[in-house]
Design a protein around this motif. Structure first.
Motif, short mmCIF file in Angstrom:
data_model
loop_
_atom_site.label_atom_id
_atom_site.label_comp_id
_atom_site.label_asym_id
_atom_site.label_seq_id
_atom_site.Cartn_x
_atom_site.Cartn_y
_atom_site.Cartn_z
N ASP A 99 -66.68 -36.68 -10.04
CA ASP A 99 -67.64 -36.41 -11.11
C ASP A 99 -66.93 -35.81 -12.33
O ASP A 99 -67.22 -36.18 -13.47
N LEU A 102 -65.05 -38.52 -14.18
CA LEU A 102 -65.92 -39.34 -15.02
C LEU A 102 -66.30 -38.60 -16.29
O LEU A 102 -66.32 -39.19 -17.38
N GLU A 103 -66.61 -37.33 -16.15
CA GLU A 103 -66.98 -36.54 -17.32
C GLU A 103 -65.78 -36.37 -18.25
O GLU A 103 -65.92 -36.41 -19.47
N ASP A 106 -65.21 -39.16 -20.60
CA ASP A 106 -66.14 -39.19 -21.74
C ASP A 106 -65.79 -38.17 -22.83
O ASP A 106 -66.41 -38.18 -23.89
#
Length: 179
Positions: A99, A102-103, A106
């Protein structure tokens, strides 16, 4: 400090690193130390929502990556000491690291707007003719620049460490599964 990092990395390498070298682990420990250092200079609010939102996201994610790194090192230490490690703990940590990864991916896109806002403030301060407005704009631009400097230091480390943690947790899962 470098000696301590290498010793710790060598110990962890003994356990977890059939695919990661002691140098990789030392680099991970150094990145975590660099994130802690960057977080010590986390800027106060700028009053500019876009910049504050971005810098607080970087700070929050930085702390999450540090916590995951500490947890990962702890689990590797347990495995190296011959302690049984619950596969659920490894899976949970693996999910957290995924997680965060993925963050982290971004962050670049999220930072573009904040950086553009900071550049606009700096430019507006340079071009303002009214001395009173210029002083206010210069103060806002300085706060924004400080916040963007913090994120520019922390964000690349977050991305790099997220990738490294993903690789290490994969090796840890293999080591736990093999036992």
């Amino acid at each position: 400090m470098k000696k301590v990092l290498l010793v710790a990395a060598a110990m962890l390498a003994f356990v977890c690193a059939s695919a990661q070298s002691a140098a990789d682990l030392a680099a991970s420990l150094q990145r975590l130390a660099n994130l802690r250092d960057a977080n010590s200079s986390y800027p106060k609010s700028t009053g500019i929502s876009e910049i504050d939102s971005y810098s607080s996201t970087v700070y929050r994610l930085s702390n999450a990556v540090i916590e995951s790194g500490d947890d990962l090192q702890s689990l590797c230490g347990k495995v190296s000491a011959g302690e049984k490690v619950d596969a659920k703990s490894v899976l949970s940590l693996s999910a957290s690291i995924a997680d965060e990864g993925l963050e982290a991916a971004d962050l670049v896109k999220a930072g573009e707007g904040a950086v553009a806002k900071e550049k606009a403030l700096v430019e507006a301060a340079k071009n303002e003719k009214n001395p009173m407005k210029k002083a206010k704009l210069a103060a806002d631009a300085a706060k924004a620049t400080n916040a963007i400097s913090y994120t520019a230091k922390a964000a690349p480390i977050i991305v790099e460490e997220s990738v490294a943690q993903g690789k290490l947790v994969e090796q840890l899962a293999k080591a736990v599964k093999a036992k």
